[in-house]
Design a protein around this motif. Structure first.
Motif, mmCIF file in Angstrom:
data_model
loop_
_atom_site.group_PDB
_atom_site.id
_atom_site.type_symbol
_atom_site.label_atom_id
_atom_site.label_comp_id
_atom_site.label_asym_id
_atom_site.label_seq_id
_atom_site.Cartn_x
_atom_site.Cartn_y
_atom_site.Cartn_z
ATOM 1 N N PRO A 128 0.838 -1.200 0.000
ATOM 2 C CA PRO A 128 0.000 0.000 0.000
ATOM 3 C C PRO A 128 0.873 1.251 0.000
ATOM 4 O O PRO A 128 1.954 1.255 0.594
ATOM 5 N N PRO A 129 0.434 2.325 -0.659
ATOM 6 C CA PRO A 129 1.225 3.568 -0.624
ATOM 7 C C PRO A 129 1.139 4.192 0.765
ATOM 8 O O PRO A 129 0.126 4.056 1.461
ATOM 9 N N ILE B 211 3.580 0.554 7.203
ATOM 10 C CA ILE B 211 3.461 -0.279 8.409
ATOM 11 C C ILE B 211 3.616 0.602 9.640
ATOM 12 O O ILE B 211 4.616 1.314 9.791
ATOM 13 N N ILE B 212 2.637 0.562 10.516
ATOM 14 C CA ILE B 212 2.654 1.371 11.736
ATOM 15 C C ILE B 212 3.440 0.665 12.836
ATOM 16 O O ILE B 212 4.315 1.251 13.472
ATOM 17 N N ASN C 147 1.721 -9.998 14.321
ATOM 18 C CA ASN C 147 0.645 -9.069 13.994
ATOM 19 C C ASN C 147 1.232 -7.824 13.347
ATOM 20 O O ASN C 147 2.265 -7.309 13.793
ATOM 21 N N LEU C 148 0.564 -7.335 12.300
ATOM 22 C CA LEU C 148 0.950 -6.074 11.675
ATOM 23 C C LEU C 148 -0.183 -5.076 11.826
ATOM 24 O O LEU C 148 -1.355 -5.410 11.613
ATOM 25 N N LEU C 149 0.163 -3.855 12.176
ATOM 26 C CA LEU C 149 -0.780 -2.733 12.178
ATOM 27 C C LEU C 149 -0.337 -1.820 11.046
ATOM 28 O O LEU C 149 0.803 -1.331 11.044
ATOM 29 N N VAL D 57 -5.531 -1.232 9.550
ATOM 30 C CA VAL D 57 -5.847 -2.659 9.619
ATOM 31 C C VAL D 57 -4.890 -3.337 10.596
ATOM 32 O O VAL D 57 -3.692 -3.035 10.608
ATOM 33 N N LEU D 58 -5.427 -4.226 11.403
ATOM 34 C CA LEU D 58 -4.615 -5.109 12.240
ATOM 35 C C LEU D 58 -4.804 -6.520 11.706
ATOM 36 O O LEU D 58 -5.928 -7.019 11.661
#
Length: 363
Positions: free
Chosen positions: A43-44, A279-280, A337-339, A348-349
């Protein structure tokens, strides 16, 4: 390090590459890494500095540790949590959430409308209210809300006029309708009435809107879904993370034999890969990998399976041709897990199974 990750992903013998060949190998490796995370393209990054909803940050911190490794596996319903902010940006109690990023194959388990309750207006006199009835409707006809069939009641309850904070309403069936037929999504209507459903000229209970209130208090739709992915089996010999057949120089093979099967670090740095913009959390994680020999006789510290023990004996006694010694592979795998921000800048989680080697054994 990234070089190690790319080598494992490419699964190819090391060769001397030209700059263009190295770039092509890197691109192919990153493409395969994206496939592991269930994506075709990254995702951008958000067009402007954007903070994720605090609810999603808190949920990530409850489910995972700082490296993203799952610490509370029973909290999430499904493997994906999606958050959507209201698109109307209106002060009226009308809300619209665009769900185009939800795949048709994604199963909606639970859908929740999150509204932030503001401090109530002061009310004087004998008619002072202590509770209000809040009702959430699915809009069926935008311009005929008061006509029969104009709206459908989804949830209703009494809410105290004391204090402020988040109120959550279950609206699962409406969201399932919207994902099956996108054109049916005409939004939500929220009404505030007296305890018996009586009209109020100036309702004391108010919710934060998407227009003038702080981003942390904006109306939000939260979906708990399952995208159908299932955890893979532990890697077999020769696969990523497994032990490859030794074909190098004799000195290298001798050195490897001196090292027993054990777990070694394998760093995945999202900033080095170029994914830090979307990626947060986390910034990276330690996937670990298994390396070492499984010499005869196999001790309990090698965590051997019965099959590996038998194979080790057959190999040592040369009872059958072509039987190699057991391989050092992960025997316990953990999820991460990715946030992250998706293509529409929704947060999105997502939980991914079998991403971290928890321990190694001879199999």
């Amino acid at each position: 390090m990234l070089g190690t990750i790319l080598l494992l992903l490419a699964l190819a013998k090391p060769v001397c590459l030209s700059p263009s060949g190295a770039a092509s190998r890197r691109a192919e490796a990153l493409k395969r890494l994206l496939e592991v995370f269930g994506m075709e393209d990254p995702p951008p990054p958000p067009a402007h500095s954007k903070r994720p909803p605090q609810y999603m940050v808190d949920l990530f911190n409850t489910v995972a540790n700082a490296d993203g490794v799952t610490k509370n596996p029973d909290i999430l319903e499904g493997n994906t949590v999606r958050s959507f902010l209201d698109k109307t940006h209106s002060e009226e109690m009308r809300f619209l959430f665009v769900l185009s990023s939800v795949a048709k194959s994604e199963k909606i388990l639970t859908a929740e409308l999150h509204l932030f309750r503001l401090w109530p207006r002061a009310m004087d006199g004998p008619k002072r209210q202590h509770f209000c009835q809040v009702s959430v409707y699915q809009v069926l006809e935008r311009n005929k809300l008061d006509a029969p069939g104009g709206k459908k009641l989804l949830a209703a309850r009494l809410i105290s006029l004391q204090g402020s904070g988040w109120e959550v309403f279950a609206i699962t069936q409406a969201v399932r309708d919207w994902t099956e037929d996108e054109s049916s999504n005409r939004g939500l209507l929220v009404t505030v009435q007296g305890p018996g459903g009586s009209p109020l000229d100036s309702p004391p209970l108010r919710f934060a809107s998407g227009k003038d209130h702080h981003e942390s208090k904006k109306p939000m739709l939260v979906l708990f879904t399952d995208d159908g992915r299932r955890g893979a089996s532990p890697p077999m010999a020769g696969g990523p993370g497994g032990s490859h057949k030794l074909t190098g120089p004799r000195s290298t093979r001798s050195l490897d034999r001196l090292q027993p099967c054990q777990r070694h670090p394998l760093s995945v740095d999202f900033e080095e890969i170029g994914w830090s913009g979307w990626i947060i959390s986390p910034r990276g994680y330690n996937a670990y990998h298994c390396k070492g020999s499984c010499p005869f006789p196999l001790g309990e510290n090698m965590r051997p399976t019965n099959h590996a023990t038998v194979q080790s004996i057959i190999n040592a006694l040369k009872l059958s041709e072509g039987v190699s010694s057991p391989c050092c592979v992960p025997d316990k795998l953990y999820s991460i897990n990715l946030l992250y921000f998706d293509d529409d800048e929704n947060v999105v989680l997502k939980q991914y199974d079998d991403m971290v080697a928890g321990s190694c054994g001879c199999h």
